[in-house]
Design a protein around this motif. Sequence first.
Motif, PDB file in Angstrom:
ATOM      1  N   SER A 106      29.054  42.778  48.246  1.00 59.19           N
ATOM      2  CA  SER A 106      30.492  43.051  48.364  1.00 59.19           C
ATOM      3  C   SER A 106      30.715  44.203  49.343  1.00 59.19           C
ATOM      4  O   SER A 106      29.775  44.916  49.709  1.00 59.19           O
ATOM      5  N   LEU A 110      40.094  47.340  32.505  1.00 65.50           N
ATOM      6  CA  LEU A 110      39.809  46.005  33.048  1.00 65.50           C
ATOM      7  C   LEU A 110      39.023  45.161  32.052  1.00 65.50           C
ATOM      8  O   LEU A 110      39.253  43.950  31.925  1.00 65.50           O
ATOM      9  N   LYS A 154      37.549  37.040  38.252  1.00 69.86           N
ATOM     10  CA  LYS A 154      38.109  37.961  39.232  1.00 69.86           C
ATOM     11  C   LYS A 154      38.038  39.396  38.718  1.00 69.86           C
ATOM     12  O   LYS A 154      37.704  40.329  39.458  1.00 69.86           O
ATOM     13  N   LEU A 155      38.346  39.562  37.429  1.00 77.17           N
ATOM     14  CA  LEU A 155      38.256  40.897  36.831  1.00 77.17           C
ATOM     15  C   LEU A 155      36.815  41.393  36.810  1.00 77.17           C
ATOM     16  O   LEU A 155      36.562  42.586  36.957  1.00 77.17           O
ATOM     17  N   ARG A 163      36.160  42.989  40.044  1.00 76.11           N
ATOM     18  CA  ARG A 163      36.813  44.295  40.133  1.00 76.11           C
ATOM     19  C   ARG A 163      36.056  45.347  39.330  1.00 76.11           C
ATOM     20  O   ARG A 163      35.905  46.501  39.758  1.00 76.11           O
ATOM     21  N   ASN A 220      32.999  46.381  41.268  1.00 71.39           N
ATOM     22  CA  ASN A 220      33.363  47.280  42.374  1.00 71.39           C
ATOM     23  C   ASN A 220      33.671  48.689  41.874  1.00 71.39           C
ATOM     24  O   ASN A 220      33.260  49.675  42.495  1.00 71.39           O
ATOM     25  N   GLU A 221      34.389  48.789  40.761  1.00 74.65           N
ATOM     26  CA  GLU A 221      34.731  50.104  40.219  1.00 74.65           C
ATOM     27  C   GLU A 221      33.478  50.832  39.750  1.00 74.65           C
ATOM     28  O   GLU A 221      33.365  52.052  39.902  1.00 74.65           O
TER      29      GLU A 221
END
Length: 903
Positions: free
Chosen positions: A669, A712, A831-832, A835, A838-839
Amino acid sequence: MSDSDDDRPLKAKSKDTISKSVDAAMDKSIHSNGHVAPGISMAMGPFDGMDVDKPVTNGVNGVHGSKRKTSRPNGASYREDTDDDDDDDVPLTKKRKTKTVAAVDDEDDVPLKKKVSKPPKATAPQIGAVDGGDLPLGKKLQQEKEEIEQEAKKEAQAIRKKEKSTKRKAESDDEDDVPLKEKAPIKKEAAVKKIKKEADSDDDDVPLSKKAPTKKAAKVKKEETAVAAKKGKAKVKQEERTAEDEAADDEEEEYRWWEDPAKGDGTIKWTTLEHNGVVFPPEYEPLPKHVKMLYDGVPVTMHPDAEEIAYGFGSMLNSTHNVENPTFQKNFFGDFKEMLDKTKHAKDKDGNSVKITKFEKCDFKPIFDYVDAERQAKKALPAAEKKKLKAEKDEKEAPYMYCMWDGRKQKVGNFRVEPPGLFRGRGEHPKTGKWKKRVQPEQITINIGKEAMVPKPPEGHKWKEVKHDQEGTWLVMWQENINGAYKYVMLAANSDIKGQSDYKKFEKARELKKHIGRIRDDYTKELKDEEMVVRQRATAVYLIDQFALRAGNEKGEDEADTVGCCSLKFEHVTLRPPDTVIFDFLGKDSIRFYDEVKVDPQVFKNLKIFKRAPKTDGDDIFDRLTTSGLNKHLSKYMPGLTAKVFRTYNASWTMATLLQKMKPDKAMSIAERVKEYNDANRKVAILCNHKRTVAASHAATMEKLGDKVNGLRYQQYRLKQQMLVLEPKLKKKKPEGFFDLPEDLDEEWVKAHQAALVEAERVKIRKKFEKDNEKLVADGGKEMKAKELQTRMEVAEELEEKFKAEWKKGGKIEVEGKSASVEKLEAAVEKLEGRIANEKVKGEDRENNKEVALGTSKINYIDPRLTVVFSKKFDVPIERFFSKTLREKFDWAIKSVDEDWDF
């Protein structure tokens, strides 16, 4: 006396030569553990058990400076200055022996803490390595640095071998540095062959200014330039454009100066120069009659000149590390009292004279309360009002923001004259708290073209002088009263001239890679030289090369006691056998430099010799060496080589080597690719000793990031529960625990999170309502009534009621949305997941970076073209590495290279 001798008065000085008996005696007293790979900061806490030197402080009572927010003159907000030692464009008559307080261009010497006893340790993630394994972490990094240095040596040898092949056998390795009149003449036939060979050779590493293009090469270059310019123009069109940008495009084509390297090589920097001078700060406005400083509890009235100084102190009472500093208080009150003496002190409400003699009796709180209220009122202004005030200010300053430089419009960097105020300085500056006087036009020198119209000074004033210095890049100059330093108005960081300065700086570092192997071989041999001056010089170059120490300059008596390598004193260096050296001194800008490093055994022995009795505290370690002598020696290897070039070279070469080992992975990513870059940058920062204090807000930031990840995860849980409502059989199809609430998110956490979600929705609605109201008023309409806000708030109330209803049903979550389906919900869960990943990467990256100053390396020492290469090679937007300000500053780098460019 030799060039490198130091004629400063000393208590003790080293002998001219080092006898064999002394050498042998030192060998016996040092128990070597074999070869040590140097260049790594140990940074390992307490240093007990030293049997050579006793740990000492710096002569500053253990306090080595306090951290404060870095700022630039005139309110500029970025830290992107390049090395401020570059003063080639400053008039010779205005140069001083040393630099006074200037904008910080790096953070490697940032104080760790007040009264700090331990510097932070380097952890495995901080250097991009995995902890564990058979080898200690320090040893792994030492080996990696050794490998990089070996590669540098091979590269230097290959480049020089290639260059030698084009020269006659009779020429020495340094013939390119020999004046033309001293070179042996070359026969015409041989010269023709040589030029042809050079034209055909691969000379990417040769500085552009030294290349001799053939007609064919010139033609090809012209065609390439045209294509490149076309591509550059196309790229610019894709970006957001302002009306001013469009107008500039209509006037002239983009000037790609990096494709015309000969420009600026001479001493004349400009032919024509026009500008409008500077903007002076507003005159001081006396405080309202009800706002008074208290002296011994009594409100007093002072002359405006004295009140202005009191205002300066009172307005910064919230800056406790300044106003509670005894030195700051003493210097402030000294200047304040001097002005009071001139203006006959103060008076009480009845007109009786009040003599102010003691700082302790002064109460500046009423002044601070008034100033703070003004600040808060300014913050509370509607956005439309703030925008209007800014527009008015910009309109007034517009004529000063740009100048015409050789017919080209260039942005001016700092066109505002510094307002009067209390000097803060950095670290433990001896003059902190002194009053910076208001600069008058009579102190200002204007530099402008002969044919240009000289800007008019304020009414009733005149300029000190008007010059036409075509060798300087400054527009305006004045001398401030604190340190007698000269302040200059220069072009902005994104101007052609500033860009060319950066370009030359990094090209010089690239040039050093041809010579680094020979330099290291030479200083390694000279570490054992019997001449004291030679051995001291070799040891200094070793420390500068391996540990990124600054060279150091001599200071005046009234300046801060800051030092560098050449000016290290006895008490600044502690030795711990067999090979550990502890540096502890005030470095650039009076900021503490503390580091604990392993060195080559011969270097350890040399330092022990340089510290031999009768030397003691206050005596110089390198007493046979000066910075000028060291730089003169280095210039023999290549023109313009100075000690500071090593910092740029080592950072850029290390980064280039690390980036070459990376291979693009399409599965990664963007966040993971950015982390790869930061891992490499982190290694450079540690190898170059660029450390920083952990920010006070770091723990809160990490907690906030953790809350975001948990939020999330909770969203995922809600989506999964909705999937079960739509298709209960999924529970058997999915892995065990797939639909469960994560264990660490208990009922108490969920309720608190739901309450936070509701409150966040209310804040969002309120802000949107206020913004819409401001827009209506700005457009001449009427404000919406409070009833409209209540109506909008129903969304937040519904959310709150939904959460309450769920708890009444035992936490059961209903399907949200009419068109919900298992497929859509599952896609949302995935999708979550992305995320969340990434976080987590961002959080890990932030945690790893907390004690390492990545910005210092990336902005000031790593060639920006390397960052551009990574951006293009790994398909990561350059915005992830460079802010808007930096993109403007490094525009030349972004547009001049592709992914195949090599440092």
